[in-house]
Design a protein around this motif. Structure first.
Motif, mmCIF file in Angstrom:
data_model
loop_
_atom_site.group_PDB
_atom_site.id
_atom_site.type_symbol
_atom_site.label_atom_id
_atom_site.label_comp_id
_atom_site.label_asym_id
_atom_site.label_seq_id
_atom_site.Cartn_x
_atom_site.Cartn_y
_atom_site.Cartn_z
ATOM 1 N N LYS A 260 22.414 -41.657 -29.934
ATOM 2 C CA LYS A 260 21.472 -42.045 -29.028
ATOM 3 C C LYS A 260 20.800 -40.958 -27.931
ATOM 4 O O LYS A 260 19.597 -41.438 -27.846
ATOM 5 N N ALA A 264 16.727 -40.104 -28.058
ATOM 6 C CA ALA A 264 16.021 -40.278 -26.786
ATOM 7 C C ALA A 264 15.301 -38.867 -26.601
ATOM 8 O O ALA A 264 14.234 -38.623 -26.312
ATOM 9 N N ASN A 282 6.005 -43.246 -28.428
ATOM 10 C CA ASN A 282 7.481 -43.798 -28.907
ATOM 11 C C ASN A 282 7.175 -44.912 -29.876
ATOM 12 O O ASN A 282 6.630 -45.846 -29.843
ATOM 13 N N LEU A 332 12.721 -46.415 -30.135
ATOM 14 C CA LEU A 332 13.731 -46.813 -29.110
ATOM 15 C C LEU A 332 13.355 -47.546 -28.142
ATOM 16 O O LEU A 332 12.176 -47.458 -27.513
ATOM 17 N N GLU A 334 12.387 -49.071 -24.683
ATOM 18 C CA GLU A 334 12.206 -48.019 -23.300
ATOM 19 C C GLU A 334 12.945 -47.923 -22.364
ATOM 20 O O GLU A 334 13.342 -46.813 -21.554
ATOM 21 N N LYS A 336 16.488 -48.080 -23.052
ATOM 22 C CA LYS A 336 17.361 -47.143 -23.833
ATOM 23 C C LYS A 336 16.810 -45.737 -23.781
ATOM 24 O O LYS A 336 17.664 -44.653 -23.446
ATOM 25 N N LEU A 337 15.456 -45.550 -23.848
ATOM 26 C CA LEU A 337 14.976 -44.112 -23.949
ATOM 27 C C LEU A 337 15.010 -43.891 -22.292
ATOM 28 O O LEU A 337 15.400 -42.366 -22.060
ATOM 29 N N ASN A 340 18.847 -42.834 -21.473
ATOM 30 C CA ASN A 340 19.375 -41.598 -22.096
ATOM 31 C C ASN A 340 18.699 -40.186 -21.846
ATOM 32 O O ASN A 340 19.342 -39.380 -22.174
ATOM 33 N N ILE A 341 17.244 -40.353 -21.583
ATOM 34 C CA ILE A 341 16.919 -38.805 -21.344
ATOM 35 C C ILE A 341 17.272 -38.739 -20.014
ATOM 36 O O ILE A 341 17.087 -37.344 -19.858
ATOM 37 N N THR A 377 9.935 -41.733 -18.503
ATOM 38 C CA THR A 377 9.127 -41.871 -19.822
ATOM 39 C C THR A 377 7.897 -41.105 -19.524
ATOM 40 O O THR A 377 7.367 -40.249 -20.320
#
Length: 432
Positions: A260, A264, A282, A332, A334, A336-337, A340-341, A377
């Motif tokens: 995951k 990301a 994305n 993915l 947003e 979760k993105l 995880n980033i 993001t």
């Protein structure tokens, strides 16, 4: 209490003389207007019924003109009118409660006023359009197929805050109520709710959209929102970018055991290499690939501006696609993105301490946070713009890929310190 007074979960209706009993006792023959009073949970209004009576002929307990020996000639006429208005008001209250589950006090006031004046049926929709929140909801519903989900969500949040403001003040907002006093009061209300200055500005911006729509469509002629004093509040936030070195480190880090985070990271890198918004970088697919004179490009129709952009598929983008069998990373969510980033940047060690400052609840807040905690993001787009700017690429060429319409808008994305910018100027040969 007298049965002539309507008191229920709906509210209370009563009739009295306009002048106080104390003052009328000094001049018992003085004619005073007969008033209808309505109150419900702190919201109230009063209306003259058009008839007058002196204290001598007014029954305070029964709230009617006295009848019997020595009564005024039109006593029965006035009492009949009062009874008619009371029955009408009670009927409208019951109807409102049944149809809407609540009382529209301003609508009730308009209906009673119309009834007292002997007018015909009131245009309820036209009358309700004067209600700011009712009209705003109506406009949003009509335009929901034309505007983005994020905009709808933002406007709904503003409507909820206006409803909360109404409740705190105990009256319904109509377009005629919107003035600079309301503006200041609403801003203070939002600050007390703990909103940041930019969030307050967002709500004012959305409110101005509703007000402008109503003005354009002739619902109101109130244009106070166009005043310079009715401004959208905003401040520059502490936004960061990743240096070219940091982007390289992020690209080389092995996250193969944490799928995951790896996904990301790869989606975010696509953003850093294309300069697009998350809504555009994305979820790219093969349909976004276009070949021009043998060169592969990513063709994007930017969702926010509807601008078509062509970005070359560079060797670094190909390296990412190779991990997905030559395709773009799958989309993915947003949330979760974002999550995880941040984890990826934290694991790598982007922990430089950065001082951030912003206004929240009307107070300036300053705190120190690690760099990874500021990665969003949208950092990808700022990273693209800033690094190319540092490399002294022509701004117009960078804008060709980022999609910015003006240099002024573009420069908002450049996140470098003034001292670094001065160094860039010196290195460009400015003083040679």
């Amino acid at each position: 209490m007298s049965s002539l007074v309507l008191q229920s979960t709906h509210g209370v209706i009563r009739f009295s003389l306009k002048d106080s009993i104390k003052s009328l006792e000094l001049t018992p023959k003085k004619e005073s207007l007969i008033m209808l009073h309505f109150s419900s949970k702190g919201r109230r209004f009063k209306r003259s019924i058009g008839y007058k009576c002196n204290l001598k002929n007014w029954d305070v307990t029964k709230q009617r003109v006295k009848t019997g020996k020595g009564m005024v000639t039109n006593a029965y006429e006035v009492n009949s009118f009062i009874g008619n208005i009371q029955s009408y008001a009670e009927g409208e209250l019951t109807k409102m409660k049944k149809e809407n589950g609540s009382i529209d006090v301003k609508m009730l006031s308009s209906l009673i006023e119309k009834r007292i004046k002997g007018g015909g049926e009131i245009d309820r929709d036209e009358e309700r359009n004067k209600d700011l929140i009712y009209y705003s909801k109506k406009v949003l519903e009509q335009k929901k197929s034309q505007i983005k989900i994020g905009t709808i969500r933002s406007c709904n949040q503003t409507i909820k805050m206006l409803e909360k403001y109404e409740k705190s003040k105990g009256y319904l907002l109509q377009f005629d109520d919107i003035d600079l006093s309301f503006y200041r009061s609403f801003v203070q209300f939002l600050e007390k709710e703990g909103y940041s200055l930019n969030s307050v500005g967002k709500h004012i911006k959305n409110l101005k959209v509703f007000l402008n729509d109503a003005l354009t469509n002739g619902i109101t002629d109130n244009a106070i929102f166009k005043s310079r004093s009715f401004k959208v509040l905003k401040e520059t936030t502490t936004d960061i970018f990743l240096t070219k070195s940091e982007v390289g480190i992020l690209a080389k880090e092995d996250f193969s055991l944490r799928s995951k985070i790896e996904l990301a990271r790869d989606i975010f890198l696509i953003g850093c290499l294309t300069g697009q918004r998350v809504s555009d970088y994305n979820g790219l697919t093969d349909e976004n690939i276009e070949i021009i004179d043998g060169h592969k490009f990513i063709k994007v129709r930017q969702k926010k501006t509807d601008t078509i952009i062509h970005i070359p598929i560079t060797s670094k983008i190909k390296e990412i696609m190779n991990r997905y069998n030559g395709k773009f990373p799958p989309k993915l969510s947003e949330s979760k993105l974002r999550e995880n980033i941040k984890l990826a940047c934290k694991k790598i060690g982007f922990k430089d301490l950065i001082t951030v400052s912003y206004t929240k609840g009307g107070q300036l807040v300053k705190k120190v946070v690690p760099k990874y905690d500021l990665v969003k993001t949208h950092t990808a787009r700022r990273t693209f713009c800033t690094n190319h700017y540092i490399d002294q690429k022509p701004i117009q060429n960078i804008m060709l890929f980022s999609g910015h319409k003006t240099e002024r808008e573009f420069l908002k994305y450049v996140r470098i310190e003034k001292r670094e910018e001065a160094l860039l100027v010196i290195e460009s040969g400015f003083f040679d």
